[in-house]
Design a protein around this motif. Sequence first.
Motif, PDB file in Angstrom:
ATOM      1  N   ARG A 142      93.634 -30.946  57.557  1.00 53.67           N
ATOM      2  CA  ARG A 142      92.578 -30.699  58.534  1.00 53.67           C
ATOM      3  C   ARG A 142      92.918 -29.437  59.308  1.00 53.67           C
ATOM      4  O   ARG A 142      93.806 -29.428  60.146  1.00 53.67           O
ATOM      5  N   ALA A 143      92.219 -28.369  59.013  1.00 56.60           N
ATOM      6  CA  ALA A 143      92.474 -27.094  59.679  1.00 56.60           C
ATOM      7  C   ALA A 143      91.924 -27.127  61.093  1.00 56.60           C
ATOM      8  O   ALA A 143      90.827 -27.641  61.330  1.00 56.60           O
ATOM      9  N   PRO A 144      92.658 -26.573  62.071  1.00 58.20           N
ATOM     10  CA  PRO A 144      92.111 -26.491  63.433  1.00 58.20           C
ATOM     11  C   PRO A 144      90.904 -25.568  63.454  1.00 58.20           C
ATOM     12  O   PRO A 144      90.710 -24.738  62.557  1.00 58.20           O
ATOM     13  N   ALA A 145      90.090 -25.694  64.482  1.00 58.07           N
ATOM     14  CA  ALA A 145      88.815 -24.983  64.529  1.00 58.07           C
ATOM     15  C   ALA A 145      88.989 -23.474  64.430  1.00 58.07           C
ATOM     16  O   ALA A 145      88.174 -22.791  63.794  1.00 58.07           O
ATOM     17  N   GLU A 146      90.054 -22.928  65.025  1.00 56.24           N
ATOM     18  CA  GLU A 146      90.233 -21.476  64.992  1.00 56.24           C
ATOM     19  C   GLU A 146      90.566 -20.968  63.597  1.00 56.24           C
ATOM     20  O   GLU A 146      90.349 -19.795  63.286  1.00 56.24           O
ATOM     21  N   VAL A 147      91.091 -21.831  62.758  1.00 55.75           N
ATOM     22  CA  VAL A 147      91.349 -21.470  61.360  1.00 55.75           C
ATOM     23  C   VAL A 147      90.101 -21.720  60.513  1.00 55.75           C
ATOM     24  O   VAL A 147      89.689 -20.882  59.711  1.00 55.75           O
ATOM     25  N   LYS A 148      89.501 -22.856  60.716  1.00 57.04           N
ATOM     26  CA  LYS A 148      88.316 -23.239  59.943  1.00 57.04           C
ATOM     27  C   LYS A 148      87.165 -22.262  60.141  1.00 57.04           C
ATOM     28  O   LYS A 148      86.434 -21.928  59.199  1.00 57.04           O
ATOM     29  N   GLU A 166      83.823 -16.636  61.566  1.00 53.79           N
ATOM     30  CA  GLU A 166      82.799 -16.620  62.610  1.00 53.79           C
ATOM     31  C   GLU A 166      83.329 -16.009  63.900  1.00 53.79           C
ATOM     32  O   GLU A 166      82.668 -15.178  64.544  1.00 53.79           O
ATOM     33  N   ILE A 167      84.521 -16.439  64.311  1.00 52.14           N
ATOM     34  CA  ILE A 167      85.092 -15.943  65.559  1.00 52.14           C
ATOM     35  C   ILE A 167      85.367 -14.441  65.450  1.00 52.14           C
ATOM     36  O   ILE A 167      85.119 -13.681  66.393  1.00 52.14           O
ATOM     37  N   GLY A 210      84.339 -41.872  70.878  1.00 49.85           N
ATOM     38  CA  GLY A 210      83.451 -41.376  69.838  1.00 49.85           C
ATOM     39  C   GLY A 210      82.323 -40.487  70.311  1.00 49.85           C
ATOM     40  O   GLY A 210      81.384 -40.224  69.552  1.00 49.85           O
ATOM     41  N   THR A 211      82.395 -39.993  71.548  1.00 47.40           N
ATOM     42  CA  THR A 211      81.319 -39.130  72.046  1.00 47.40           C
ATOM     43  C   THR A 211      81.590 -37.645  71.817  1.00 47.40           C
ATOM     44  O   THR A 211      80.813 -36.804  72.258  1.00 47.40           O
ATOM     45  N   GLY A 212      82.686 -37.316  71.154  1.00 48.71           N
ATOM     46  CA  GLY A 212      82.955 -35.926  70.796  1.00 48.71           C
ATOM     47  C   GLY A 212      83.725 -35.137  71.828  1.00 48.71           C
ATOM     48  O   GLY A 212      83.701 -33.910  71.827  1.00 48.71           O
ATOM     49  N   LYS A 213      84.436 -35.824  72.728  1.00 45.17           N
ATOM     50  CA  LYS A 213      85.193 -35.136  73.782  1.00 45.17           C
ATOM     51  C   LYS A 213      86.280 -34.245  73.188  1.00 45.17           C
ATOM     52  O   LYS A 213      86.405 -33.069  73.545  1.00 45.17           O
ATOM     53  N   SER A 214      87.076 -34.801  72.296  1.00 46.86           N
ATOM     54  CA  SER A 214      88.188 -34.045  71.718  1.00 46.86           C
ATOM     55  C   SER A 214      87.689 -32.886  70.863  1.00 46.86           C
ATOM     56  O   SER A 214      88.282 -31.802  70.856  1.00 46.86           O
ATOM     57  N   TRP A 215      86.593 -33.098  70.152  1.00 50.07           N
ATOM     58  CA  TRP A 215      86.035 -32.051  69.307  1.00 50.07           C
ATOM     59  C   TRP A 215      85.515 -30.900  70.174  1.00 50.07           C
ATOM     60  O   TRP A 215      85.747 -29.726  69.852  1.00 50.07           O
ATOM     61  N   LEU A 216      84.865 -31.221  71.275  1.00 45.70           N
ATOM     62  CA  LEU A 216      84.401 -30.175  72.182  1.00 45.70           C
ATOM     63  C   LEU A 216      85.586 -29.423  72.782  1.00 45.70           C
ATOM     64  O   LEU A 216      85.562 -28.184  72.869  1.00 45.70           O
ATOM     65  N   ALA A 217      86.632 -30.143  73.172  1.00 48.08           N
ATOM     66  CA  ALA A 217      87.827 -29.497  73.725  1.00 48.08           C
ATOM     67  C   ALA A 217      88.449 -28.554  72.711  1.00 48.08           C
ATOM     68  O   ALA A 217      88.852 -27.431  73.046  1.00 48.08           O
ATOM     69  N   GLU A 218      88.518 -28.976  71.463  1.00 47.12           N
ATOM     70  CA  GLU A 218      89.099 -28.134  70.415  1.00 47.12           C
ATOM     71  C   GLU A 218      88.262 -26.878  70.186  1.00 47.12           C
ATOM     72  O   GLU A 218      88.798 -25.768  70.058  1.00 47.12           O
TER      73      GLU A 218
END
Length: 370
Positions: free
Chosen positions: A6-12, A16-17, A87-95
Amino acid sequence: MTEMLRAPAEVKYADEIDWLESVDTDPKPFSWRLSPRMVRLFVLGSERADGLDREIPQKWFGDRSFVERSIVTLASDRGLLLIGDPGTGKSWLAELLAAAICRNSTLVVQGTAGTTEDHIKYSWNVSMVIAKGQSRQSMIPSPIMTAMEQGVVGRFEELTRSTSDVQDALISILSEKYVSIPELDHDNIVFAKPGFSIIATANSRDRGVNDLSSALKRRFNFVRIPVVTNKRSEAEIVRFRTEELLRRHRIELEVPPTLLDILLESFADLRAAAASATSDDEKLESALSTAEQIGVLEDAILHSQFFGDRTLRAGTLAGSLMGSLARRSPEDLAILNKYLHGVVEPRAKQDGDTWGDFLDGGRQAIAALS
C-alpha cells in the motif's frame, strides 16, 4: 519504484502532485509544497471552473467546508483534530492533507493504551549509549520530533486511545513548539521549524476511554466528520475504493450496479434498525460505516475471484455481509436473521431473482455461523 502493498498518498499520486506544483502560482504558507487552493483541489478534485488543463480526480468524499477548515487550521499554529465515527475517512483525509502539504504522510504515531511519552518525543539507541554515551547521534527521534525538525506535518492516530500522561506531553509540543532533552548538556532543545503541525484523529465512540483535557482541546481545532448518509455520495466512495482494490489485486471483475445498490440498501436498512433499537442487544456491534461496506464488497470480490467463477453474485455478497457483520453470537445473528426475514424476504418476493439470490446466500451464511 519498489512495489509496495500500500503506497502512501504522496507516492501513489506523485505525478498529480508534481503537476500541481508546476502550475501553482498562489502563495504558500511556510514551507508548504502546494498552496491551500491546490491542496483542496488535490483532495476534492478539480472542476471545470478551476480552469486547469488536467483533470484531478476526487479522492475524499465529504463536505467541502470540512476540507477547507482543515487546511486553514494547518496554515495556522494550531493542531487539527479530525473526530468522527469509525469508517468516516478521518485517517484517509489526514494522509491526503499531509501528502499534499509536505509530500510526507508517514510520520505517524499510533495511539494505543501502550503508547508512551517516548513515542511522541524520543528514545535512545541503547548500544550506542553504552559505547559512546548519550548524544544527539544516539537519540532516536519520534515521528513527531522528526516532523518538528523538518517543519512538516506529523500525524497522531486515535489520540483518545492514549493515556493522559501521553496527552499531557503533547500539550507542551503544541504550545511551546519545542522539546527539551534533559539528558544532554549541549544541543539539548529541538525547536519546531515553520510548517510543523499535527493532524490527530479521534473516534467519537471512544468517548470516556481517555477524554481529552480542556488544555489539550484548546490547542486543537476540531473538525467533526459525520457519517455519510447520502446514498449517492456513499456509492461514489464505495465505487472509488473498489476500483482501487481491483487495480491493486490486478483483478478484472465487474461490480454490477444492481449489487452495489443492494449493498447500499442493506446498510441503510440496518442503520435504520439500529437507530430505532431500544437497547444495545438490539443493535449490531458493527458501526455500519462506509469503510465496512467497502470491506464487505472486497471480501465478496476476492471470494468470487478465488473460489467462484470470477463473477460477483448476490449470494456471495450476502455471505460476505453476514460473515462481516455477525461479530456476536447469538445477538448479531438474531438481528441479521430478523433482517433477512423481515426485509429481504418481502423484497425477494416482489423484485425477483437478485434479491432472491441475496436471501438464499444470507440464509446459508447464517446457518453456517449458527
